[in-house]
Design a protein around this motif. Structure first.
Motif, PDB file in Angstrom:
ATOM      1  N   ARG A 130     -13.824  28.046  20.394  1.00 10.81           N
ATOM      2  CA  ARG A 130     -13.189  26.800  19.595  1.00 10.81           C
ATOM      3  C   ARG A 130     -12.813  26.900  18.177  1.00 10.81           C
TER       4      ARG A 130
ATOM      5  N   ASP B 183     -10.116  22.068  17.898  1.00  7.74           N
ATOM      6  CA  ASP B 183     -10.403  22.101  19.600  1.00  7.74           C
ATOM      7  C   ASP B 183     -11.767  21.415  19.747  1.00  7.74           C
TER       8      ASP B 183
ATOM      9  N   ALA C   2      -8.009  23.714  25.306  1.00 10.05           N
ATOM     10  CA  ALA C   2      -7.146  23.462  24.182  1.00 10.05           C
ATOM     11  C   ALA C   2      -5.713  24.289  24.332  1.00 10.05           C
TER      12      ALA C   2
END
Length: 424
Positions: free
Chosen positions: A124, A129, A261
């Motif tokens: 992330r 994200d 994401a």
């Protein structure tokens, strides 16, 4: 002046859902692939956990400790990859072992026992994200001096399995932050990265105005240095398919607030050839896919998902239908009014540029007609209703009846009349 080709194409990424695959345990020798014993998967996972912690801690020494010292070329690439990550704002980075012994290994001289491991990287980006990006890696681990270390991420190619490449595998990552965007690039000028961030920052509020409701209102753009590198990030061996495509959005469609994401990946050549308006339309179109991801499912026809993204992009662009739909305008002028809504095949890479352009234009005009006739709120409602529809060919007809009080055939006939009117 109309663009020569449509500047974007939606790419539905492969589904990378973490699953309950059984662990296949096997230790292979480096001289013919003969099994010599077993190893605890926890041992392999421990190597992966230490490697992930080294990335999170920015500890190059600990990261390289997970790499086989005898694998000179691979070790050098891993050192560069770790350095390339230096400026990337990582919130998390983890590996999960899926299985071992999943593909054959070529023999090597002087090596100890080896394991072929399928691994899922989950990472992330800080502030962007809410859910991780997930990518598959196929690693080889070799045992030397009593320790397992990673010696390759390319052996799986012999069995048709390829490690998913990331931007930091391609070069030093440059970072540009916008108000609503994060742009990551390799081999780009600072001006190009700033321009991308500016366009993305314009796109986010435009999309939020057209698509109310919950979404991140942030977009991450990746700018590789060539179309070949773009194709590599998309897992495609054929870069020619992306020559005229300025940007692609990757992500996993599904009606879930926890969808992985998205990334908007830009083709530097095709994007660079666009006008300022063309670039704005591209980034707005792709950002729409980011916003609508959780409401886009297997029941959502491509004419709707692509048409809605175009409708959002052109909503405030002040372009006439003829200027925005040149291929379909020429077809109508030649007496070739489409007799059906665009199909999935019409959006295929092998459909040809003219057919592909007409598919995008036809989807856009279908969404434009809904907004013009029933209102923008009903267009959004129609899109959301499709995401909740059951699977099967009757799903679209049911949604037309519920939302617009028409059958699919009736809607299609009204759309044909609308196309002829606005382009004729």
């Amino acid at each position: 002046m109309a663009e020569k080709q449509r500047p974007y194409r939606r790419q539905t990424a492969a589904t990378w859902a973490a699953g309950g695959l059984a662990l296949l345990l096997a230790v292979l020798t480096g001289c013919g692939g003969r099994a010599t014993g077993r190893t605890d998967p926890a041992t392999v996972q421990h190597v992966l956990d230490a490697r992930a912690a080294a990335v999170r801690d920015r500890d190059a020494g600990a990261f390289l400790a997970s790499v086989d010292p005898a694998a000179d070329g691979f070790r050098a690439r891993q050192r560069r990859m770790f350095a390339n990550l230096r400026g990337v704002p990582l919130a998390d980075w983890r590996y999960r072992l899926v299985r071992t012994g999943a593909f054959p290994l070529p023999a090597t001289a002087g090596g100890g026992p080896r394991i072929a491991a399928e691994v899922r990287l989950r990472y992330r980006l800080t502030g962007y994200d809410t859910e991780p990006v997930t990518a598959v890696q196929y690693l080889t681990l070799t045992r030397r001096d009593g320790h397992w270390r990673i010696s390759s991420d390319a052996d799986g190619a012999a069995d048709g399995k390829h490690t998913a490449r990331q931007l930091w595998d391609q070069g030093r990552v440059q970072v540009e932050r916008g108000e609503h965007s994060l742009v990551l690039g390799t081999g780009q000028t600072r001006a190009r990265l700033r321009e991308l961030a500016h366009r993305a920052d314009e796109a986010v509020p435009a999309v939020a105005d057209a698509w109310p409701g919950r979404w991140s209102r942030e977009v991450v753009v990746e700018a590789p240095d060539s179309v070949r590198r773009m194709a590599e990030l998309l897992g495609s061996p054929d870069d020619s398919a992306y020559e005229g495509i300025a940007a692609v959005t990757t992500g996993e469609a599904g009606a879930s607030a926890r969808a992985p994401a998205d990334r908007v990946i830009v083709n530097p050549r095709a994007y660079g050839e666009l006008s300022a308006l063309g670039r704005r339309i591209v980034l707005t179109h792709e950002t729409t896919h980011v916003a609508t991801r959780t409401a886009t499912t297997a029941t959502t026809p491509l004419w709707l998902s692509e048409g809605f993204a175009d409708w959002t992009a052109y909503r405030n662009a002040r372009r006439t239908p003829r200027a925005a739909a040149p291929e379909l305008t020429r077809a109508v002028a030649a007496g070739r009014l489409p007799d059906r809504l665009p199909t999935t095949a019409d959006f295929g890479f092998d459909a040809g540029a003219d057919r592909l352009n007409r598919a995008y234009e036809g989807g856009w005009l279908a969404c434009r007609m809904i907004a013009d006739t029933w209102g923008e709120d009903r267009l959004v409602s129609f899109y959301r209703a499709m995401s909740a529809a059951s699977n099967g060919p009757e799903a679209l007809d049911h949604t037309f009846h519920e939302e617009l009080h028409l059958s699919t055939a009736q809607f299609t006939e009204r759309w044909r009349t609308y196309v002829a009117h606005v382009l004729g």
